[in-house]
Design a protein around this motif. Structure first.
Motif, PDB file in Angstrom:
ATOM      1  N   VAL A 368     -16.277 -39.282  20.402  1.00  9.02           N
ATOM      2  CA  VAL A 368     -15.648 -38.305  21.149  1.00  9.02           C
ATOM      3  C   VAL A 368     -17.055 -37.290  21.742  1.00  9.02           C
ATOM      4  O   VAL A 368     -17.873 -36.737  21.030  1.00  9.02           O
ATOM      5  N   ASP A 369     -16.933 -37.142  23.110  1.00 11.59           N
ATOM      6  CA  ASP A 369     -18.044 -36.631  23.739  1.00 11.59           C
ATOM      7  C   ASP A 369     -17.984 -35.115  23.466  1.00 11.59           C
ATOM      8  O   ASP A 369     -17.222 -34.406  22.958  1.00 11.59           O
ATOM      9  N   TRP A 370     -19.216 -34.896  23.353  1.00 15.51           N
ATOM     10  CA  TRP A 370     -19.494 -33.083  23.263  1.00 15.51           C
ATOM     11  C   TRP A 370     -18.928 -32.430  24.376  1.00 15.51           C
ATOM     12  O   TRP A 370     -18.736 -32.748  25.472  1.00 15.51           O
ATOM     13  N   GLU A 371     -18.373 -31.301  23.920  1.00 16.37           N
ATOM     14  CA  GLU A 371     -17.538 -30.481  24.795  1.00 16.37           C
ATOM     15  C   GLU A 371     -18.557 -29.430  25.378  1.00 16.37           C
ATOM     16  O   GLU A 371     -18.966 -28.773  24.343  1.00 16.37           O
TER      17      GLU A 371
END
Length: 379
Positions: A368-371
């Motif tokens: 899950v990509d960095w937010e």
């Protein structure tokens, strides 16, 4: 109901004059081989006996004799009845024969098999295959237009009426299991990787062992009525034969294999990926016959597997997480016979081969990509 229809040409032998009265004898053969307590070759055994009926083909087609028992005379080398019957001078005979004349089980050895006959027809009513597992029920091809003893294929005995028997039941002779590779389904895979738990080959984490606990036939019918009918018109002649099974109230279960008490998954252990499962009795001891005679029948589709005639399989999969630590999974499968083949046909020796497989655990990783997060601070 199931019926098998075969076409046959109507052939009559050439009429030949007979100078002296000739005793009717028989020439026997068996169409296909069977096993163990059943007839095991194409030669009809001289220690057995069969039943026969004869009808005259003249106007009215009256019965000539039968049912009569035909046995082998080892002194005079012919197959015949205890009562001597002779060929008519100016008429031909039709013969229908069945085997054996009496049941082969010791409890029924003095009981003649009940047949119902008429010209060109023979039926065996209310036959119970489950009770008569040692009786190899056969019926011979009808013989039309016979006027003399004609054939001699046995070699050692005199000429007689050609009598070629066909097995009229079906038999299950083997049930085999193998574990296969999910990636290469035709390849045998030993999920224990060659290890057997001994000091020399201790199990390792990830090894698996398969144990067959029970195999049974469920909801299958073993009672029915056999019929054989010859019709010479309209041309060409036809033979219609087959079994009509009894209603659902006669359906029953029959065991192929169960573990003996206290067996600890030894007898049914799949070794190096394969096992030919030997038949057992209800107690798990070796069965007298390593086959099951079954009534020929057609299988219909069912919505509920438990209601369908099926093969019930119970087995254990043992997964090791260390040399001595493991977890057992108990699995029950119901395989509808209609999903395997549509019928148990007459004169068949059936082997069932089951492939067991385990879906290997795989992972599907993703990140899950960095937010993004931003803050403004006033000082």
């Amino acid at each position: 109901a199931t019926a098998c229809v075969a076409l046959a040409a109507c052939t009559k032998n050439e009429v030949k004059p007979v100078s002296t009265d000739q005793k009717i004898t028989f020439e026997t053969a068996v169409y296909k081989a069977s096993s163990k307590a059943l007839i095991s070759s194409t030669a009809y055994p001289t220690t057995a006996s069969f039943g026969t009926v004869a009808y005259r083909e003249s106007s009215g087609t009256p019965k000539y004799f039968g049912p009569e028992e035909v046995s082998y005379n080892s002194t005079k080398y012919y197959w015949s009845t205890a009562t001597a019957y002779y060929w008519p001078k100016n008429d031909a005979l039709t013969f229908m024969s069945y085997s054996p004349f009496k049941y082969q089980e010791s409890a029924y050895s003095s009981t003649a098999i009940t047949v119902t006959d008429s010209y060109n027809q023979l039926s065996i009513p209310n036959y119970d295959v489950a009770v008569h597992q040692d009786t190899d029920l056969m019926v011979a091809d009808i013989q039309k237009g016979q006027m003399a003893n004609t054939t001699q294929t046995g070699g050692t005995w005199q000429k007689g009426v050609p009598t070629v028997f066909h097995h009229k039941l079906s038999q299950i002779v083997a049930i085999k299991f193998k574990t296969v590779d999910t990636q290469v389904p035709n390849d045998v895979k030993d999920y224990a990787n060659g290890r057997d738990g001994s000091a020399q080959k201790p199990y390792q984490a990830g090894d698996q062992q398969f144990f067959i606990n029970e195999v049974s036939l469920k909801n299958t019918c073993f009672k029915g009525n056999y019929s054989y009918v010859y019709a010479d018109s309209p041309s060409p002649a036809t033979i219609t034969e087959g079994w009509t099974k009894d209603d659902a109230s006669t359906e029953s279960s029959t065991l192929w294999f169960t573990e003996p008490s206290g067996d600890s998954n030894t007898t049914g252990k799949i070794i190096r990926g394969e096992i030919n499962l030997q038949r057992t009795s209800d107690s798990g001891s070796p069965a007298t016959n390593n086959y099951i005679l079954v009534l020929p029948q057609t299988f219909e589709s069912y919505t509920n597997k438990a209601d369908a005639p099926h093969i019930y399989i119970k087995y254990t999969v043992r997964t090791y997480y260390s040399a001595t630590g493991f977890s057992d999974e108990f699995i029950e499968e119901r395989v509808p016979i209609c999903d395997i083949h549509p019928t148990w046909a007459m004169n068949k020796k059936i082997t069932y081969n089951f492939n067991l497989t385990k879906q290997r655990i795989y992972w599907d990783p993703q990140v899950v990509d960095w937010e993004p997060e931003s803050h403004t601070v006033e000082i």
